[in-house]
Design an enzyme around this catalytic site. Structure first.
Site, mmCIF file in Angstrom:
data_model
loop_
_atom_site.group_PDB
_atom_site.id
_atom_site.type_symbol
_atom_site.label_atom_id
_atom_site.label_comp_id
_atom_site.label_asym_id
_atom_site.label_seq_id
_atom_site.Cartn_x
_atom_site.Cartn_y
_atom_site.Cartn_z
ATOM 1 N N HIS A 34 -6.279 -7.808 0.484
ATOM 2 C CA HIS A 34 -6.498 -6.400 0.137
ATOM 3 C C HIS A 34 -5.976 -6.084 -1.262
ATOM 4 C CE1 HIS A 34 -6.412 -6.421 4.633
ATOM 5 N NE2 HIS A 34 -7.487 -5.676 4.441
ATOM 6 N N HIS B 153 0.797 -1.236 0.000
ATOM 7 C CA HIS B 153 0.000 0.000 0.000
ATOM 8 C C HIS B 153 0.828 1.285 0.000
ATOM 9 C CE1 HIS B 153 -3.579 -2.348 0.682
ATOM 10 N NE2 HIS B 153 -3.199 -2.756 1.867
ATOM 11 N N ASP C 259 -3.479 -12.849 4.780
ATOM 12 C CA ASP C 259 -4.771 -12.449 5.350
ATOM 13 C C ASP C 259 -5.934 -12.936 4.493
ATOM 14 O OD1 ASP C 259 -4.068 -10.717 3.321
ATOM 15 O OD2 ASP C 259 -4.194 -8.890 4.536
ATOM 16 N N ASP D 109 -2.761 -11.170 -1.434
ATOM 17 C CA ASP D 109 -3.209 -10.579 -0.166
ATOM 18 C C ASP D 109 -4.710 -10.306 -0.312
ATOM 19 O OD1 ASP D 109 -1.658 -8.574 2.145
ATOM 20 O OD2 ASP D 109 -3.733 -8.067 1.636
HETATM 21 O O1 V1P Z 1 -9.859 0.692 7.324
HETATM 22 C C1 V1P Z 1 -8.855 1.281 7.704
HETATM 23 C C2 V1P Z 1 -8.805 2.767 7.956
HETATM 24 C C3 V1P Z 1 -10.077 3.461 8.232
HETATM 25 N N1 V1P Z 1 -9.570 4.612 7.466
HETATM 26 C C4 V1P Z 1 -10.433 5.365 6.660
HETATM 27 C C5 V1P Z 1 -8.597 3.702 6.835
HETATM 28 N N2 V1P Z 1 -7.678 0.636 7.937
HETATM 29 C C6 V1P Z 1 -7.504 -0.788 7.830
HETATM 30 C C7 V1P Z 1 -6.145 -1.041 7.192
HETATM 31 C C8 V1P Z 1 -5.920 -2.446 6.724
HETATM 32 C C9 V1P Z 1 -4.510 -2.595 6.165
HETATM 33 C C10 V1P Z 1 -4.193 -3.931 5.494
HETATM 34 C C11 V1P Z 1 -2.727 -4.017 5.113
HETATM 35 C C12 V1P Z 1 -2.335 -5.179 4.219
HETATM 36 O O2 V1P Z 1 -2.971 -5.168 2.968
HETATM 37 C C13 V1P Z 1 -0.811 -5.163 3.893
HETATM 38 C C14 V1P Z 1 0.128 -5.236 5.037
HETATM 39 O O3 V1P Z 1 -2.674 -6.416 4.802
HETATM 40 C C15 V1P Z 1 -7.568 -1.358 9.205
HETATM 41 C C16 V1P Z 1 -8.412 -2.356 9.683
HETATM 42 C C17 V1P Z 1 -9.429 -3.103 8.929
HETATM 43 N N3 V1P Z 1 -10.199 -3.929 9.623
HETATM 44 O O4 V1P Z 1 -9.566 -2.959 7.761
HETATM 45 N N4 V1P Z 1 -6.783 -0.998 10.217
HETATM 46 C C18 V1P Z 1 -7.129 -1.744 11.293
HETATM 47 N N5 V1P Z 1 -8.102 -2.603 10.966
HETATM 48 C C19 V1P Z 1 -6.483 -1.667 12.596
HETATM 49 C C20 V1P Z 1 -6.890 -2.524 13.624
HETATM 50 C C21 V1P Z 1 -6.264 -2.426 14.872
HETATM 51 C C22 V1P Z 1 -5.249 -1.502 15.082
HETATM 52 C C23 V1P Z 1 -4.837 -0.684 14.056
HETATM 53 C C24 V1P Z 1 -5.458 -0.761 12.804
HETATM 54 ZN ZN ZN Z 2 -3.858 -7.296 3.451
HETATM 55 CA CA CA Z 3 -4.593 -8.652 -3.382
#
Ligand code: V1P
Ligand code: ZN
Ligand code: CA
Length: 394
Positions: A184, A147, A278, A182
């Site tokens: 995502h 990302h 994931d 992945d």
């Molecule tokens: O959805 C978001 C935020 C809300 N904002 C508008 C953006 N963030 C997600 C990020 C997911 C990242 C995935 C990375 C990868 O593709 C590559 C390493 O796997 C997010 C989520 C979710 N459930 O989507 N952040 C978190 N959960 C989170 C949970 C606990 C602590 C910190 C972040």
């Molecule tokens: Zn991911």
């Molecule tokens: Ca993907």
């Protein structure tokens, strides 16, 4: 010996930097770099190291990273510590306050620059091993941060080691294929090469949430099938958006015919596979339902084309599942997946595998895909992707 079902031995280089294991995103964060040390523990105890060349890496230098970062963002990353943090500058580059804050995607990590330099250094060294012809498959499980953009962090990723590795591969190979399993969308890599005819990107991902939230946002929200690239890169961006609940059989029904077509039409000289774990069943963030074997089938299939292959990590938030998966995929790389026993050997991290009965292959509980993934829906996604790829012929 590492004999392979298709009769050809692969020279595999495996990059591991123990300096990553202690990096801490904060107590509430889902990204746990220790999962790479756990993977290494399994790889070691399953005795897979003698079949590979184990290489310690050096961190990427500031000059190397300067090629993919804006000057502003590079200086911020280099100088940022929890002590020097200033909200205005950091927020401009999407770095949130301190790691204690709940749900702060990109915290100010202690040793942030060193962490980035190390995971990027691994991917860079792996790309060089392929480019020089020294190895057929190169592995860096700490990379795959798909990302990150040149001027800002996103989704736990601060610097895009994949972009760095692909740029390095382009010095040796005319055409590079990037595949992203992945859960995502691989938005950062896609954006960087959207108009570049030498690189084709293909991301398979969850699009929209499962359950009641079917039409609501699933991070990062991009990656629809209509998103096909631009200019010289038109139809060299491929997106395969899927619904929550995708299982092994459904994933294979899409992955195999689509990638067979991509290989035939784009004819890459090297492949980079981001193996984000994931997309496995039971992940804390992803809502797919793949088994370790189903996930690894993607590695096995792309490996079978005998094209130089770079394997990278990525997401993966149920860390025992992640380590099982990446260890098994390391076995696939060396051609020994049929030989490693299911019982996890003693190695110091075994307590993490209690919930999966100390077995490498854990049970996929939910069977069958989400009711929303009807045959008609599956045919639609596959046909739309195939139509996009076939546009490359013209
Ligand atoms: O959805 C978001 C935020 C809300 N904002 C508008 C953006 N963030 C997600 C990020 C997911 C990242 C995935 C990375 C990868 O593709 C590559 C390493 O796997 C997010 C989520 C979710 N459930 O989507 N952040 C978190 N959960 C989170 C949970 C606990 C602590 C910190 C972040
Ligand atoms: Zn991911
Ligand atoms: Ca993907």
């Amino acid at each position: 010996s590492s004999s392979c079902p298709d009769g050809r031995k692969r020279r595999v280089c495996y990059y591991y930097d123990p300096g990553i294991a202690n990096v801490d995103y904060g107590a509430h964060h889902v990204m746990v770099p220790r999962r790479v040390a756990m993977t290494h523990g399994l790889v070691t105890s399953y005795k897979l190291l003698p079949d590979m060349e184990l290489l310690r890496t050096r961190p990427a230098t500031e000059d190397e990273l300067a090629g993919i970062l804006t000057d502003d963002y590079r200086r911020l990353l280099r100088d940022l510590t929890p002590g020097t943090y200033r909200a205005d500058t950091a927020r401009r580059h999407h770095i949130g306050a301190l790691s204690g804050d709940k749900r702060n995607d990109n915290p100010v990590i202690d040793g942030l620059w060193d962490y980035c330099a190390r995971y990027a250094g691994g991917s860079l060294a792996a790309a060089r091993a392929l480019g020089s012809g020294k190895s057929d498959i190169a592995i860096n499980w700490s990379g795959g941060m798909h990302h990150a953009c040149s001027g800002e962090a996103s989704g736990f990723c601060y610097v895009n080691d994949i972009v760095l590795a692909i740029r390095e591969l382009l010095a040796a190979f005319p055409r590079v294929l990037y595949v992203d399993i992945d859960v995502h969308h691989g938005d950062g890599v896609e954006k960087y090469f959207a108009a570049d005819g030498r690189v084709m990107t293909a991301s398979f991902h969850q699009y929209g949430r499962g359950g009641k939230g079917g039409d609501t946002f699933f991070f990062p929200g991009t990656g629809s099938a209509e998103d096909v690239g631009e200019g010289a890169g038109k139809y060299r961006t491929l997106n395969v958006p899927m619904k929550a609940g995708m299982d092994d059989a459904g994933y294979r029904e899409l992955f195999v015919p689509i990638m067979r077509e991509v290989m035939g039409v784009f004819r890459p000289d090297a492949i980079v596979l981001q193996c984000g774990a994931d997309s496995l069943s039971g992940d804390k963030l992803g809502e797919f339902n793949l088994s370790v074997r189903g996930h690894a089938e993607c590695v096995r299939y792309l490996r079978s084309f005998n094209v130089p292959l770079l394997l990278l990590g990525g997401g993966g938030y149920t860390i025992n599942h992640v380590a099982s998966c990446w260890c098994y995929e390391t076995a696939v790389a060396v051609g020994k997946e049929k030989e490693i026993p299911d019982d996890i050997p003693h190695h110091g991290y075994e307590h993490y595998y209690k919930d999966q009965g100390y077995k490498l292959h854990y049970g996929v509980t939910k069977v069958g895909r989400n009711a929303a993934s009807t045959k008609e829906h599956m045919d639609n996604i596959r046909n739309e992707a195939l139509k996009n790829v076939q546009n490359l012929h013209e």
